[in-house]
Scaffold this motif. Sequence first.
Motif, mmCIF file in Angstrom:
data_model
loop_
_atom_site.group_PDB
_atom_site.id
_atom_site.type_symbol
_atom_site.label_atom_id
_atom_site.label_comp_id
_atom_site.label_asym_id
_atom_site.label_seq_id
_atom_site.Cartn_x
_atom_site.Cartn_y
_atom_site.Cartn_z
ATOM 1 N N ASP A 65 0.882 -0.872 0.139
ATOM 2 C CA ASP A 65 -0.338 -0.293 0.057
ATOM 3 C C ASP A 65 1.379 1.117 0.265
ATOM 4 O O ASP A 65 0.525 2.012 -0.370
ATOM 5 C CB ASP A 65 -1.031 0.127 0.975
ATOM 6 C CG ASP A 65 -2.031 -1.107 0.891
ATOM 7 O OD1 ASP A 65 -2.543 -1.249 0.113
ATOM 8 O OD2 ASP A 65 -2.239 -1.123 2.056
ATOM 9 N N TYR A 66 2.086 0.929 0.828
ATOM 10 C CA TYR A 66 2.779 2.200 0.475
ATOM 11 C C TYR A 66 3.667 2.519 -0.707
ATOM 12 O O TYR A 66 3.364 3.528 -0.524
ATOM 13 C CB TYR A 66 3.967 2.199 1.700
ATOM 14 C CG TYR A 66 5.085 2.883 1.588
ATOM 15 C CD1 TYR A 66 4.804 4.372 2.006
ATOM 16 C CD2 TYR A 66 5.883 3.441 0.786
ATOM 17 C CE1 TYR A 66 6.008 5.122 2.107
ATOM 18 C CE2 TYR A 66 7.356 3.382 0.707
ATOM 19 C CZ TYR A 66 6.981 5.062 1.463
ATOM 20 O OH TYR A 66 8.133 6.046 1.332
ATOM 21 N N LEU A 68 2.809 1.462 -3.071
ATOM 22 C CA LEU A 68 1.972 2.045 -4.299
ATOM 23 C C LEU A 68 0.844 3.512 -4.653
ATOM 24 O O LEU A 68 1.249 3.842 -5.393
ATOM 25 C CB LEU A 68 0.136 0.921 -4.234
ATOM 26 C CG LEU A 68 0.163 -0.331 -5.062
ATOM 27 C CD1 LEU A 68 -1.006 -1.546 -4.548
ATOM 28 C CD2 LEU A 68 0.913 -0.179 -6.212
ATOM 29 N N SER A 69 1.005 3.917 -3.131
ATOM 30 C CA SER A 69 1.024 5.053 -2.541
ATOM 31 C C SER A 69 1.834 7.271 -3.678
ATOM 32 O O SER A 69 1.102 7.745 -3.908
ATOM 33 C CB SER A 69 0.186 5.976 -1.604
ATOM 34 O OG SER A 69 1.200 4.954 -0.348
ATOM 35 N N GLN A 70 3.086 5.760 -3.096
ATOM 36 C CA GLN A 70 4.330 6.691 -3.046
ATOM 37 C C GLN A 70 4.441 6.631 -5.077
ATOM 38 O O GLN A 70 4.483 7.443 -5.833
ATOM 39 C CB GLN A 70 5.688 5.355 -2.946
ATOM 40 C CG GLN A 70 6.146 6.356 -1.277
ATOM 41 C CD GLN A 70 5.385 7.609 -1.163
ATOM 42 O OE1 GLN A 70 4.916 8.894 -0.828
ATOM 43 N NE2 GLN A 70 7.183 7.938 -1.174
ATOM 44 N N GLU A 71 3.779 5.873 -4.735
ATOM 45 C CA GLU A 71 3.868 6.040 -7.025
ATOM 46 C C GLU A 71 2.579 6.589 -7.050
ATOM 47 O O GLU A 71 3.049 7.359 -8.500
ATOM 48 C CB GLU A 71 4.022 4.257 -7.965
ATOM 49 C CG GLU A 71 4.141 4.044 -8.744
ATOM 50 C CD GLU A 71 3.296 4.357 -9.777
ATOM 51 O OE1 GLU A 71 3.448 5.033 -10.693
ATOM 52 O OE2 GLU A 71 2.032 3.926 -9.735
ATOM 53 N N LEU A 72 1.572 6.099 -6.780
ATOM 54 C CA LEU A 72 1.039 8.049 -7.096
ATOM 55 C C LEU A 72 0.940 9.152 -7.483
ATOM 56 O O LEU A 72 0.118 9.352 -8.252
ATOM 57 C CB LEU A 72 -0.562 7.214 -6.929
ATOM 58 C CG LEU A 72 -1.339 5.880 -7.299
ATOM 59 C CD1 LEU A 72 -2.658 5.549 -5.960
ATOM 60 C CD2 LEU A 72 -1.879 5.740 -8.215
ATOM 61 N N GLN A 73 1.460 8.982 -5.806
ATOM 62 C CA GLN A 73 1.566 10.441 -5.661
ATOM 63 C C GLN A 73 3.237 11.257 -6.711
ATOM 64 O O GLN A 73 3.127 12.047 -7.032
ATOM 65 C CB GLN A 73 2.529 10.647 -3.958
ATOM 66 C CG GLN A 73 1.287 10.380 -3.144
ATOM 67 C CD GLN A 73 1.814 10.909 -2.087
ATOM 68 O OE1 GLN A 73 2.860 10.784 -1.858
ATOM 69 N NE2 GLN A 73 1.352 10.296 -0.979
ATOM 70 N N HIS A 77 0.378 13.339 -10.274
ATOM 71 C CA HIS A 77 -0.642 14.590 -10.023
ATOM 72 C C HIS A 77 -0.862 14.822 -10.969
ATOM 73 O O HIS A 77 -0.507 15.025 -11.856
ATOM 74 C CB HIS A 77 0.557 14.942 -8.947
ATOM 75 C CG HIS A 77 1.983 14.943 -9.627
ATOM 76 N ND1 HIS A 77 1.886 16.302 -10.378
ATOM 77 C CD2 HIS A 77 3.120 14.546 -9.501
ATOM 78 C CE1 HIS A 77 3.705 15.842 -11.147
ATOM 79 N NE2 HIS A 77 4.212 14.907 -10.256
#
Length: 78
Positions: A65-66, A68-73, A77
Amino acid sequence: MNTITLKLSSVLYQTLQNLAVQTGRSPEEIATELLAKDLEIIDDPVDEFIGAFQSNIPDWGENHDYYLSQELQENHHD
C-alpha cells in the motif's frame, strides 16, 4: 461464510448498536470488520498477486500500500 454467536455485555452491545446507527451499517458488519482488524485479517485485493511477480523490493508484500501510494503521488499528480 460461517456464522458465530457471541454473548456481549450490555455496554458493548449498545456501543455496537450506536455505531451501526451512526454509520448506516448493521451491527454484524461492524463487529466482523472490528474482529478482522484485530486479527489482522484484511481482505486486500492485492494479496492474490503477492509472490506472482519478481521484484527487487523485499518488503513489497507487507508494504505494498505504501509503495503504490508513493507511485501514485510521484507519477499521477495534476
